[in-house]
Design an enzyme around this catalytic site. Structure first.
Site, PDB file in Angstrom:
ATOM      1  N   VAL A  17     -26.015 -72.480  -9.653  1.00 37.80           N
ATOM      2  CA  VAL A  17     -27.375 -71.933  -9.530  1.00 37.80           C
ATOM      3  C   VAL A  17     -28.256 -72.861  -8.702  1.00 37.80           C
ATOM      4  O   VAL A  17     -29.001 -72.405  -7.831  1.00 37.80           O
ATOM      5  CB  VAL A  17     -28.000 -71.698 -10.930  1.00 37.80           C
ATOM      6  N   SER A  43     -23.359 -87.224 -10.318  1.00 36.07           N
ATOM      7  CA  SER A  43     -23.512 -86.799  -8.913  1.00 36.07           C
ATOM      8  C   SER A  43     -24.557 -87.595  -8.157  1.00 36.07           C
ATOM      9  O   SER A  43     -24.710 -87.404  -6.939  1.00 36.07           O
ATOM     10  CB  SER A  43     -23.911 -85.323  -8.846  1.00 36.07           C
ATOM     11  N   ARG A 102     -37.756 -70.114 -23.259  1.00 36.11           N
ATOM     12  CA  ARG A 102     -38.146 -68.735 -22.927  1.00 36.11           C
ATOM     13  C   ARG A 102     -38.930 -68.014 -24.022  1.00 36.11           C
ATOM     14  O   ARG A 102     -39.832 -67.245 -23.729  1.00 36.11           O
ATOM     15  CB  ARG A 102     -36.891 -67.897 -22.625  1.00 36.11           C
ATOM     16  N   CYS A 131     -30.066 -63.761 -16.847  1.00 39.76           N
ATOM     17  CA  CYS A 131     -29.677 -62.911 -15.714  1.00 39.76           C
ATOM     18  C   CYS A 131     -29.519 -61.429 -16.101  1.00 39.76           C
ATOM     19  O   CYS A 131     -29.876 -60.540 -15.326  1.00 39.76           O
ATOM     20  CB  CYS A 131     -28.392 -63.434 -15.089  1.00 39.76           C
ATOM     21  N   GLN A 158     -20.288 -58.852 -17.129  1.00 41.79           N
ATOM     22  CA  GLN A 158     -20.874 -60.034 -16.498  1.00 41.79           C
ATOM     23  C   GLN A 158     -19.850 -60.905 -15.774  1.00 41.79           C
ATOM     24  O   GLN A 158     -18.755 -61.177 -16.278  1.00 41.79           O
ATOM     25  CB  GLN A 158     -21.617 -60.859 -17.556  1.00 41.79           C
ATOM     26  N   SER A 161     -19.484 -66.419 -12.763  1.00 38.11           N
ATOM     27  CA  SER A 161     -20.407 -67.419 -12.203  1.00 38.11           C
ATOM     28  C   SER A 161     -21.612 -67.629 -13.113  1.00 38.11           C
ATOM     29  O   SER A 161     -22.282 -68.656 -13.008  1.00 38.11           O
ATOM     30  CB  SER A 161     -20.862 -67.024 -10.799  1.00 38.11           C
ATOM     31  N   GLY A 162     -21.881 -66.697 -14.033  1.00 35.94           N
ATOM     32  CA  GLY A 162     -22.949 -66.891 -15.014  1.00 35.94           C
ATOM     33  C   GLY A 162     -22.660 -68.041 -15.953  1.00 35.94           C
ATOM     34  O   GLY A 162     -23.568 -68.582 -16.579  1.00 35.94           O
ATOM     35  N   HIS A 244     -23.550 -59.177 -11.891  1.00 41.78           N
ATOM     36  CA  HIS A 244     -23.406 -58.513 -13.189  1.00 41.78           C
ATOM     37  C   HIS A 244     -23.667 -57.010 -13.029  1.00 41.78           C
ATOM     38  O   HIS A 244     -24.551 -56.602 -12.262  1.00 41.78           O
ATOM     39  CB  HIS A 244     -24.446 -59.040 -14.185  1.00 41.78           C
ATOM     40  N   ASN A 319     -26.117 -62.257 -10.044  1.00 42.25           N
ATOM     41  CA  ASN A 319     -26.635 -63.072 -11.155  1.00 42.25           C
ATOM     42  C   ASN A 319     -27.086 -64.451 -10.704  1.00 42.25           C
ATOM     43  O   ASN A 319     -27.923 -65.074 -11.364  1.00 42.25           O
ATOM     44  CB  ASN A 319     -25.573 -63.215 -12.247  1.00 42.25           C
TER      45      ASN A 319
HETATM   46  N1  LIG Z   1     -30.655 -66.667 -15.091  1.00 44.12           N
HETATM   47  C1  LIG Z   1     -29.846 -67.203 -15.928  1.00 44.12           C
HETATM   48  O1  LIG Z   1     -30.024 -67.103 -17.092  1.00 44.12           O
HETATM   49  C2  LIG Z   1     -28.697 -67.997 -15.507  1.00 44.12           C
HETATM   50  C3  LIG Z   1     -27.781 -67.584 -14.552  1.00 44.12           C
HETATM   51  C4  LIG Z   1     -26.755 -68.400 -14.274  1.00 44.12           C
HETATM   52  C5  LIG Z   1     -26.680 -69.621 -14.943  1.00 44.12           C
HETATM   53  N2  LIG Z   1     -27.611 -69.964 -15.855  1.00 44.12           N
HETATM   54  C6  LIG Z   1     -27.628 -71.243 -16.580  1.00 44.12           C
HETATM   55  O2  LIG Z   1     -28.053 -72.243 -15.685  1.00 44.12           O
HETATM   56  C7  LIG Z   1     -27.404 -73.464 -15.976  1.00 44.12           C
HETATM   57  C8  LIG Z   1     -26.727 -73.998 -14.751  1.00 44.12           C
HETATM   58  O3  LIG Z   1     -25.761 -73.075 -14.381  1.00 44.12           O
HETATM   59  P1  LIG Z   1     -24.754 -73.368 -13.214  1.00 44.12           P
HETATM   60  O4  LIG Z   1     -23.965 -72.118 -13.092  1.00 44.12           O
HETATM   61  O5  LIG Z   1     -25.428 -73.879 -12.007  1.00 44.12           O
HETATM   62  O6  LIG Z   1     -23.871 -74.547 -13.893  1.00 44.12           O
HETATM   63  P2  LIG Z   1     -22.928 -75.596 -13.199  1.00 44.12           P
HETATM   64  O7  LIG Z   1     -22.358 -75.054 -11.940  1.00 44.12           O
HETATM   65  O8  LIG Z   1     -22.011 -76.058 -14.265  1.00 44.12           O
HETATM   66  O9  LIG Z   1     -23.925 -76.810 -12.791  1.00 44.12           O
HETATM   67  C9  LIG Z   1     -24.581 -77.588 -13.753  1.00 44.12           C
HETATM   68  C10 LIG Z   1     -25.601 -78.480 -13.077  1.00 44.12           C
HETATM   69  O10 LIG Z   1     -26.337 -79.212 -14.073  1.00 44.12           O
HETATM   70  C11 LIG Z   1     -26.252 -80.606 -13.756  1.00 44.12           C
HETATM   71  N3  LIG Z   1     -26.296 -81.404 -14.970  1.00 44.12           N
HETATM   72  C12 LIG Z   1     -25.426 -81.407 -16.000  1.00 44.12           C
HETATM   73  N4  LIG Z   1     -25.797 -82.315 -16.942  1.00 44.12           N
HETATM   74  C13 LIG Z   1     -26.929 -82.898 -16.476  1.00 44.12           C
HETATM   75  C14 LIG Z   1     -27.781 -83.919 -16.975  1.00 44.12           C
HETATM   76  N5  LIG Z   1     -27.570 -84.526 -18.152  1.00 44.12           N
HETATM   77  N6  LIG Z   1     -28.852 -84.268 -16.231  1.00 44.12           N
HETATM   78  C15 LIG Z   1     -29.095 -83.667 -15.052  1.00 44.12           C
HETATM   79  N7  LIG Z   1     -28.307 -82.712 -14.516  1.00 44.12           N
HETATM   80  C16 LIG Z   1     -27.243 -82.318 -15.224  1.00 44.12           C
HETATM   81  C17 LIG Z   1     -24.947 -80.756 -13.049  1.00 44.12           C
HETATM   82  O11 LIG Z   1     -24.961 -81.959 -12.324  1.00 44.12           O
HETATM   83  P3  LIG Z   1     -23.639 -82.879 -12.104  1.00 44.12           P
HETATM   84  O12 LIG Z   1     -23.078 -82.487 -10.760  1.00 44.12           O
HETATM   85  O13 LIG Z   1     -24.188 -84.255 -12.089  1.00 44.12           O
HETATM   86  O14 LIG Z   1     -22.698 -82.621 -13.238  1.00 44.12           O
HETATM   87  C18 LIG Z   1     -24.971 -79.530 -12.152  1.00 44.12           C
HETATM   88  O15 LIG Z   1     -25.827 -79.753 -11.061  1.00 44.12           O
HETATM   89  C19 LIG Z   1     -26.422 -73.167 -17.119  1.00 44.12           C
HETATM   90  O16 LIG Z   1     -27.034 -73.569 -18.326  1.00 44.12           O
HETATM   91  C20 LIG Z   1     -26.273 -71.657 -17.070  1.00 44.12           C
HETATM   92  O17 LIG Z   1     -26.007 -71.096 -18.338  1.00 44.12           O
HETATM   93  C21 LIG Z   1     -28.624 -69.186 -16.125  1.00 44.12           C
END
Ligand SMILES: NC(=O)c1ccc[n+]([C@@H]2O[C@H](COP(=O)([O-])OP(=O)(O)OC[C@H]3O[C@@H](n4cnc5c(N)ncnc54)[C@H](OP(=O)(O)O)[C@@H]3O)[C@@H](O)[C@H]2O)c1
Length: 361
Positions: A17, A43, A102, A131, A158, A161-162, A244, A319
């Protein structure tokens, strides 16, 4: 009014995201003086490429928020619960993609074309909806405003990628394993997701629903300002990478025809009607992926509801884009263009002192 350039942080910048957020910010020409990508210590120090420039990823700590105007958070609920208040205390306005804030009554939960005015009252944090909720509510808004809503039943399909980058890799790995005749190892999900449909998204609640299903119920009520709306959801993970899909059954207060419903949907910004079944035209995940719009089709009368008050339809959206990154950036655009970047209380004290209702940017 042309907003002044803002300093924007993206927390979770290396994730599925977060990367999309950075892409959408630059694609839409958001007025940024500085972009600050942040992630965990894992990272920090790595680089990302933005519009041909190489930018170093910083570690998301309190100090990293100094001088930031808006922070888009997408690093999971734990990080948002811990770091969003720290950022707010340093004068940052947080647009949070996690579920952490939220449902807090004082946190506005905003879908850009449904309730942008709610953002005006923010106290430092604005919620970006789930999403599945995101793509549902523009359609429900059109029906609410025209014929009223009595009851809604949603079944979601869904994309992986979510769940994040690891789930995308797990589906890819299981498809490869299947072709090679090897066992499909499941780590992210409780069962193999390849060639499967899992009716379990997030944890189970005491009422038998999953947390994902209950988010759709509660968030839709909050965004639509219908606290008593009768709504039920079954959320299912399927082996699709991006976008989705949702089968939706709506019972309305007054009668409505599918033709009238299509007209109403077409008038909503960002909602596109794709509905010509004879030509096999209806919303598809493969066509919605990479797009910012919400697509609606298969609109038909539901004969199980008497008096022409029932509709059945199919809604599809990306999504990662409208379901997460695009709406977060659209919220940022709303508060930047309307002078709502600073929290409401700070704005009223500024306007009280100087007569200026503008942002602190
Ligand atoms: N609209 C929505 O509701 C929606 C849609 C999709 C996803 N999401 C949510 O959004 C979040 C991210 O999703 P994603 O798909 O992008 O996940 P992802 O691909 O697993 O990426 C996670 C990100 O969070 C970072 N991170 C993890 N632990 C951290 C910490 N302690 N401090 C700072 N950064 C940290 C990671 O950095 P590193 O590279 O350092 O590990 C990475 O940049 C999830 O919780 C997911 O459920 C929400």
């Amino acid at each position: 009014m042309t907003p002044e350039p803002l300093t924007v942080a993206v927390v979770g910048a290396t994730g599925a995201v977060g990367r999309t957020m950075i892409h959408v910010l630059t694609e839409r020409g958001f007025p940024m003086g500085e972009l600050r990508p942040l992630a965990s210590s894992r990272s920090a120090g790595s680089t990302i490429s933005v519009d041909g420039r190489t930018i170093e990823v910083g570690e998301a700590t309190g100090d990293a928020f100094d001088g930031v105007d808006i922070a888009l958070f997408s690093a999971g609920g734990g990080v948002s619960r811990e770091l969003a208040p720290v950022a707010v205390s340093r004068g940052v306005t947080v647009i949070d993609n996690s579920s952490a804030w939220r449902m807090e009554p004082r946190v506005p939960l905003v879908v850009s074309q449904v309730n942008p005015e709610d953002a005006a009252a923010h106290e430092g944090i604005i919620g970006n909806p789930n999403c599945s909720t995101m793509q549902l509510v523009p359609v429900l808004m059109a029906l609410r405003d025209s014929v009223g809503l009595e009851r809604v039943v949603v079944d979601t399909y869904q994309a992986v990628s979510g769940t994040g980058g690891k789930a995308i890799a797990e589906l890819e790995g299981q498809v490869r394993a299947h072709v090679a005749g090897e066992p499909k190892i499941a780590n992210v999900y409780p069962h193999p997701i390849a060639f499967n449909a899992l009716p379990e998204i997030d944890v189970f609640l005491p009422n038998g629903y999953t947390k994902e299903e209950w988010k759709v119920v509660e968030e839709s009520r909050k965004i639509l300002h219908l606290p008593d709306l009768r709504l039920s959801c079954t959320a299912v993970r399927i082996p699709v990478f991006v976008a989705h899909s949702e089968a939706v059954h709506v019972e309305t207060r007054d009668p409505i025809t599918p033709e009238r419903a299509r007209e109403l949907f077409a008038a909503v910004p960002g909602l596109v009607v794709r509905d010509d079944p004879a030509e096999h035209v209806y919303p598809l995940a493969t066509e919605a992926a990479g797009r910012d719009e919400v697509f609606v089709g298969r609109v038909r009368q539901d004969p199980s509801v008497p008096g022409g008050r029932g509709l059945a339809l199919w809604i599809v959206s990306d999504n990662l884009r409208k379901g997460a990154a695009t709406n977060a950036v659209e919220i940022a655009e709303v508060i930047a263009s309307r002078g709502w970047v600073a929290p409401a209380a700070a704005r009223s004290s500024i306007s009280g002192a100087t007569g200026d209702a503008g942002s602190r940017a």
